[in-house]
Structures are given as C-alpha cells and as structure tokens.
Design a protein around this motif. Structure first.
Motif, PDB file in Angstrom:
ATOM      1  N   ALA A 118      17.787  32.420   9.260  1.00 35.51           N
ATOM      2  CA  ALA A 118      16.877  31.988  10.327  1.00 35.51           C
ATOM      3  C   ALA A 118      15.988  30.836   9.857  1.00 35.51           C
ATOM      4  CB  ALA A 118      16.025  33.165  10.787  1.00 35.51           C
ATOM      5  N   ILE A 119      15.537  30.892   8.614  1.00 37.36           N
ATOM      6  CA  ILE A 119      14.695  29.815   8.082  1.00 37.36           C
ATOM      7  C   ILE A 119      15.443  28.488   8.095  1.00 37.36           C
ATOM      8  CG2 ILE A 119      13.646  28.927   5.958  1.00 37.36           C
ATOM      9  CD1 ILE A 119      12.928  31.853   5.276  1.00 37.36           C
ATOM     10  N   VAL A 120      16.683  28.497   7.634  1.00 36.90           N
ATOM     11  CA  VAL A 120      17.456  27.251   7.554  1.00 36.90           C
ATOM     12  C   VAL A 120      17.747  26.693   8.940  1.00 36.90           C
ATOM     13  CG1 VAL A 120      19.667  26.272   6.841  1.00 36.90           C
ATOM     14  CG2 VAL A 120      18.447  27.815   5.308  1.00 36.90           C
ATOM     15  N   VAL A 121      18.130  27.561   9.867  1.00 38.65           N
ATOM     16  CA  VAL A 121      18.468  27.090  11.215  1.00 38.65           C
ATOM     17  C   VAL A 121      17.232  26.554  11.937  1.00 38.65           C
ATOM     18  CG1 VAL A 121      19.295  27.813  13.490  1.00 38.65           C
ATOM     19  CG2 VAL A 121      20.477  28.586  11.420  1.00 38.65           C
ATOM     20  N   THR A 122      16.152  27.323  11.927  1.00 40.49           N
ATOM     21  CA  THR A 122      14.945  26.872  12.628  1.00 40.49           C
ATOM     22  C   THR A 122      14.320  25.673  11.920  1.00 40.49           C
ATOM     23  OG1 THR A 122      13.571  28.486  11.421  1.00 40.49           O
ATOM     24  CG2 THR A 122      14.455  29.140  13.573  1.00 40.49           C
ATOM     25  N   ASN A 137      -1.887  13.255  14.266  1.00 40.43           N
ATOM     26  CA  ASN A 137      -1.225  13.533  12.980  1.00 40.43           C
ATOM     27  C   ASN A 137      -1.299  14.990  12.525  1.00 40.43           C
ATOM     28  OD1 ASN A 137      -0.189  10.920  12.405  1.00 40.43           O
ATOM     29  ND2 ASN A 137      -2.246  10.257  11.827  1.00 40.43           N
ATOM     30  N   HIS A 138      -1.530  15.910  13.449  1.00 37.95           N
ATOM     31  CA  HIS A 138      -1.382  17.320  13.123  1.00 37.95           C
ATOM     32  C   HIS A 138       0.087  17.720  13.284  1.00 37.95           C
ATOM     33  CE1 HIS A 138      -5.743  17.357  13.664  1.00 37.95           C
ATOM     34  NE2 HIS A 138      -5.765  18.538  13.092  1.00 37.95           N
ATOM     35  N   PHE A 139       0.517  18.669  12.476  1.00 35.36           N
ATOM     36  CA  PHE A 139       1.826  19.260  12.703  1.00 35.36           C
ATOM     37  C   PHE A 139       1.758  20.174  13.913  1.00 35.36           C
ATOM     38  CE2 PHE A 139       2.018  18.530   8.045  1.00 35.36           C
ATOM     39  CZ  PHE A 139       3.139  17.724   8.007  1.00 35.36           C
ATOM     40  N   ARG A 140       2.854  20.240  14.648  1.00 35.56           N
ATOM     41  CA  ARG A 140       2.935  21.090  15.825  1.00 35.56           C
ATOM     42  C   ARG A 140       3.772  22.319  15.479  1.00 35.56           C
ATOM     43  NH1 ARG A 140       6.567  21.595  20.111  1.00 35.56           N
ATOM     44  NH2 ARG A 140       5.642  22.101  22.135  1.00 35.56           N
ATOM     45  N   GLY A 141       3.138  23.490  15.482  1.00 32.98           N
ATOM     46  CA  GLY A 141       3.819  24.699  15.064  1.00 32.98           C
ATOM     47  C   GLY A 141       3.810  24.831  13.546  1.00 32.98           C
ATOM     48  N   PHE A 142       4.374  25.939  13.047  1.00 35.88           N
ATOM     49  CA  PHE A 142       4.508  26.080  11.603  1.00 35.88           C
ATOM     50  C   PHE A 142       5.392  24.952  11.101  1.00 35.88           C
ATOM     51  CE2 PHE A 142       7.004  27.724   7.960  1.00 35.88           C
ATOM     52  CZ  PHE A 142       5.961  27.768   7.042  1.00 35.88           C
ATOM     53  N   PRO A 143       4.896  24.122  10.175  1.00 33.37           N
ATOM     54  CA  PRO A 143       5.572  22.847   9.890  1.00 33.37           C
ATOM     55  C   PRO A 143       6.714  22.904   8.893  1.00 33.37           C
ATOM     56  CG  PRO A 143       3.491  22.960   8.715  1.00 33.37           C
ATOM     57  CD  PRO A 143       3.572  24.211   9.549  1.00 33.37           C
ATOM     58  N   GLY A 144       7.429  23.992   8.835  1.00 34.14           N
ATOM     59  CA  GLY A 144       8.602  24.046   7.966  1.00 34.14           C
ATOM     60  C   GLY A 144       8.266  23.960   6.488  1.00 34.14           C
TER      61      GLY A 144
END
Length: 244
Positions: A118-122, A137-144
């Motif tokens: 799931a981590i790799v796909v998302t 310049n904020h990341f949107r969502g958890f930024p990987g």
C-alpha cells in the motif's frame, strides 16, 4: 523541483554544459545511494540503512540550488530535472522505506507485506499528483515521507498492531487535503522550522549512532519536532478560525 526549459542552449560553452550535466549526475547519485540503503536493509542493518537515506536527503537538498546556479534547465533542456528528481525521490522516500517497514518485524506478519504494498502504490500516486503542493508551498496530505515514518517506527517500536494501525492511517492521510509544512520553502516561521530541523538532525544522528538505544528525553524531543512539522499548520488555521 526544477522546471524544464526548451530554450536554445547554443550560446553556452562546452564547460557550462558539462557543469550543468554534472548536476544531473549528482542528483542521480541518490538512486545509487538508495540501492546501498536497500542492501543494508536486506541485511537488517537498520541504522546503516538510515545513514544512507540521510545521505540521499543531503543530495536532494543540494541539487536544487546547484541546478539553479548552473541554469541546468536552459543549458541541458533535453534532460528533465523534474523527472529525475521524482524518480530518485521515490526510491529514497518511498520504496526503500516501504521495504524496511514491511521487513522490520515491527508489524503484524499477516499485514506487513500488505502495508508495504500500500505504501508503494499510494506513494507512486502521490508523486504523480500535480496538487501535492499548495500555492504557499505546503504539502497536501501526508507527503510520502516514508523514510521519516520508518525512522519513528524503529525509534518508538510500538506494539505491532498499533504500529500497523499507524502505518495504515498514514496511507489514508496521503489523500486527505490537510497541509504539512515544507521545512525550507514555507516562509511562515521559517527560522523556527529550520532551527528545529537542525536540532532534529543532531538528535537523529545520535539515535543512529546508538542503534536506536537512546534515553526517553531524546525520543520525546524527536516526537515533539515531528508533531510540529505535521500539525503546526493545522493548529494555526484552527486558531485563526476561532479569531474570525
């Protein structure tokens, strides 16, 4: 990130073109470093893996200013710095950490591989999302930033089920439109953010030098800084909503 250009590089000299291309080589070194990190992970040398991922972060932090200094997009228009950045970042921020999380033994065996999948796909979907950064310049969502998630997993070593739930929550938060500060590019309180990140780096180096065997105050400080990066924008927006 570097913006590509299709301007004619004919006015540049061979030396300038070589210097510009050397920046691309420097960026690509991050992929080689990712392989070294993965080899250490396969051997379960977790601290060594994180050292290499730290080297990759240094490369990622330096190549952008170098590219602007040598005007790489104009001088070498046939090579996409943006694409190269994303390829390397995916390996160092997502792929290698995903392996570490799945193979760490810190998650329930029945779901460890599934969560790594799931981590790799998302993560791949997130890196392809043109909305990954807001106008300020904020990341949107958890930024990987799965290298950081993996670091905290190894640092805290929560009960396996709780750790699995935490990873699953971050996977979901990848697509939730809350904002996370970019430590360098967000101007608001940049002085504080940079100071805290410098302190974080010192503490993280101590953690790796001690193979994650550190005193509680170190862990508490690292968690507090992590919460600041993840939640400070949401907290500021909430306070402003009360005032309005």
């Amino acid at each position: 990130m570097r913006q590509d250009s299709h301007q004619n590089p004919g006015s540049t000299t061979p030396v300038l073109r070589a210097a510009a291309f050397s920046v691309h080589i420097f960026t690509a070194l991050g992929a080689g470093v990712a392989l070294l990190a993965l080899l250490e992970a396969v051997r379960e040398h977790w601290a060594a893996m994180f050292w290499w991922l730290g080297v990759a972060m240094i490369i990622d932090g330096l190549d952008g200013p170098m590219a602007r200094r040598f005007d790489v997009a104009r001088v070498q228009p046939n090579w996409s710095g943006d694409v190269l950045d994303l390829v390397v970042d995916f390996t160092t921020y997502v792929f290698v950490p995903a392996y570490a999380i799945a193979a760490s033994g810190l998650l329930p065996p029945l779901i460890a591989s599934l969560l790594g999948f799931a981590i790799v796909v998302t993560g791949a979907l997130y890196f392809a999302d043109r909305r990954m950064k807001s106008a300020d310049n904020h990341f949107r969502g958890f930024p990987g930033l799965w290298n950081f998630a993996a670091f905290y997993l190894f640092l805290l070593q929560p009960p396996p089920l709780l750790g699995g739930l935490g990873i699953a929550l971050l996977v979901v938060l990848t697509f939730v439109p809350f904002h996370v500060i970019h430590p360098v590019r967000v101007r608001r309180l940049r002085w504080l953010t940079l100071a805290l990140m410098g302190f974080w780096a010192v503490l993280a180096a101590d953690v790796l030098a001690r193979d994650f065997d550190v005193a509680a105050p170190v862990t508490i400080c690292l968690c507090a800084i992590g919460l600041y990066v993840a939640m400070s924008d949401a907290a500021i927006r909430l306070l402003r909503s009360f005032k309005s």
